[in-house]
Design a protein around this motif. Sequence first.
Motif, PDB file in Angstrom:
ATOM      1  N   GLY A   1      -7.083   4.097   0.258  1.00 31.85           N
ATOM      2  CA  GLY A   1      -6.639   5.378  -0.295  1.00 31.85           C
ATOM      3  C   GLY A   1      -5.733   5.144  -1.493  1.00 31.85           C
ATOM      4  N   GLN A   2      -4.834   4.178  -1.363  1.00 33.94           N
ATOM      5  CA  GLN A   2      -3.947   3.844  -2.490  1.00 33.94           C
ATOM      6  C   GLN A   2      -4.763   3.328  -3.671  1.00 33.94           C
ATOM      7  OE1 GLN A   2      -1.380   4.374  -4.011  1.00 33.94           O
ATOM      8  NE2 GLN A   2       0.238   2.881  -3.672  1.00 33.94           N
TER       9      GLN A   2
ATOM     10  N   ASN B   1      -9.391   1.133  10.382  1.00 37.40           N
ATOM     11  CA  ASN B   1      -9.608  -0.187   9.798  1.00 37.40           C
ATOM     12  C   ASN B   1     -11.104  -0.463   9.683  1.00 37.40           C
ATOM     13  OD1 ASN B   1      -6.972  -1.247   9.336  1.00 37.40           O
ATOM     14  ND2 ASN B   1      -6.717  -1.345  11.553  1.00 37.40           N
TER      15      ASN B   1
ATOM     16  N   THR C   1     -13.860   4.441   6.140  1.00 37.62           N
ATOM     17  CA  THR C   1     -12.803   4.043   7.084  1.00 37.62           C
ATOM     18  C   THR C   1     -12.875   4.822   8.399  1.00 37.62           C
ATOM     19  OG1 THR C   1     -11.284   5.599   6.037  1.00 37.62           O
ATOM     20  CG2 THR C   1     -11.202   3.330   5.270  1.00 37.62           C
TER      21      THR C   1
ATOM     22  N   ALA D   1      -5.267   3.394   4.517  1.00 37.38           N
ATOM     23  CA  ALA D   1      -4.116   3.533   3.613  1.00 37.38           C
ATOM     24  C   ALA D   1      -4.280   2.637   2.390  1.00 37.38           C
ATOM     25  CB  ALA D   1      -2.822   3.195   4.354  1.00 37.38           C
TER      26      ALA D   1
ATOM     27  N   SER E   1       0.170  -1.127   7.228  1.00 31.21           N
ATOM     28  CA  SER E   1      -0.817  -0.167   6.703  1.00 31.21           C
ATOM     29  C   SER E   1      -2.219  -0.536   7.146  1.00 31.21           C
ATOM     30  CB  SER E   1      -0.790  -0.164   5.172  1.00 31.21           C
ATOM     31  OG  SER E   1       0.469   0.223   4.703  1.00 31.21           O
ATOM     32  N   ASN E   2      -2.985   0.479   7.554  1.00 30.52           N
ATOM     33  CA  ASN E   2      -4.378   0.205   7.907  1.00 30.52           C
ATOM     34  C   ASN E   2      -5.248   0.240   6.643  1.00 30.52           C
ATOM     35  OD1 ASN E   2      -4.691   2.895   7.319  1.00 30.52           O
ATOM     36  ND2 ASN E   2      -5.136   3.548   9.413  1.00 30.52           N
ATOM     37  N   ASP E   3      -6.530  -0.051   6.826  1.00 32.92           N
ATOM     38  CA  ASP E   3      -7.412  -0.140   5.659  1.00 32.92           C
ATOM     39  C   ASP E   3      -7.597   1.211   4.980  1.00 32.92           C
ATOM     40  OD1 ASP E   3      -7.699  -2.841   6.006  1.00 32.92           O
ATOM     41  OD2 ASP E   3      -9.469  -2.653   7.277  1.00 32.92           O
TER      42      ASP E   3
ATOM     43  N   PRO F   1       0.784  -1.245   0.000  1.00 38.39           N
ATOM     44  CA  PRO F   1       0.000   0.000   0.000  1.00 38.39           C
ATOM     45  C   PRO F   1       0.816   1.296   0.000  1.00 38.39           C
ATOM     46  CG  PRO F   1      -0.794  -1.535   1.673  1.00 38.39           C
ATOM     47  CD  PRO F   1       0.487  -2.090   1.164  1.00 38.39           C
ATOM     48  N   THR F   2       2.049   1.276   0.444  1.00 37.66           N
ATOM     49  CA  THR F   2       2.806   2.530   0.484  1.00 37.66           C
ATOM     50  C   THR F   2       4.183   2.340  -0.169  1.00 37.66           C
ATOM     51  OG1 THR F   2       3.870   2.040   2.591  1.00 37.66           O
ATOM     52  CG2 THR F   2       1.737   3.170   2.701  1.00 37.66           C
TER      53      THR F   2
END
Length: 411
Positions: A241-242, A308, A301, A238, A234-236, A174-175
Amino acid sequence: MVQRSVQEKLAILSDAAKYDASCASSGSTKRDSRDGKGLGSNEGSGICHAYAPDGRCISLLKILMTNFCIYDCAYCMNRVSSNVTRARFSVDEVVKLTIDFYRRNYIEGLFLSSGIIRSPDATMEDMVCIARKLRHEEHFRGYIHLKTIPDAAPELIEEAGLLADRLSINVELPTDAAVKSYAPEKKPEQIRAAMADVRLRKEVARDRTHTGRRAPKFAPAGQSTQMIVGADGSNDAAVLGQSTRLYSSYKLKRVYYSAFSPIPDASSKLPLVSPPLQREHRLYQADWLLRFYGFDLDEITGVTPDGNLDLGIDPKLAWALQHRGLFPMDVNRASREMLLRVPGFGVKTVQRILGTRRHRALRYEDLQRMGASLKKARAFITAVGWTPRNLTDSADLRARFAPPPEQLNLL
Ligand code: SF4
């Protein structure tokens, strides 16, 4: 190197491919051989291995060309430092397997991915060679999905797009920080550049040439990507968002979420913490709400303090429980936007409600026939013959939907 039979390789390399989620086909152009030219069709039905987003079942030969890999992605069982059993198909072996399986009606297409051998270009060249032989020598018109290596030369990615129905380039995590940390040989900016390139080539292929002819089709079923969830912290928020950025920047058909499974290998650098598959399921539901139901990321979220999703109930229901002041909603008066927010109402149900109420008032019994899940919706709506009374505000409403807690097996 150990000499293996094709059957042994197939066992190893189909098992190794099972971690790749991004293999559903949809939206491709119709291509078949009923005109007597060529072989196969990318439409029709057979043994089901994958579900397309439109609900159609398709069967694919889903394999890696090889699970040898010179990279060392910490979340991957095929990384160079892993001690898994290795195998490698030759180009001709994959071509022959695909054609043989197709002729026996085992499959309708090929999903081909690969570990990286020698170099990204060398690997991509072999994958493109497989697709080229299938299309031009075997006249195979079935579905082909190629997993593309972002570092490969643009000419190879271009040829892949002219041969395959769908291309996918994995965004991996995710990041950018997570990619750099867990997949040190991969470069997030390179991945994004390759995705942008595929989008651009696809758009250019839609234009006509100056003589009015259409350009050759490029990845007509579009591009998709896969994101591994649970391997990093990463949380949900993140993750989603990605996804939202990827959908809008690269016109992706689909982001696939793959729950990280811990690898039983002492050399793994990752903590042995696996999110339940339920997280993957909730992410798909949330992804759907963001794309087709008009929800914003923060709404989805924001229902839990840690960003999350609530694993116990679906994200739309979680949102509705937090916004009970907006309910119950009158199905005979509410706008389309608000009807889409009713738990248990899908897009088709809302369309039917809007169509029918132009002619007459809707009764509670009508909603079931329109495909609503009244078990979920009943607490949030009013209709002729139905009011939920105190149900909407009842303290135990969440408990009616959430599964009862399970006793953990401690033995
Ligand atoms: S490049 Fe990374 S994710 Fe892909 S096969 Fe190699 S180690 Fe696995």
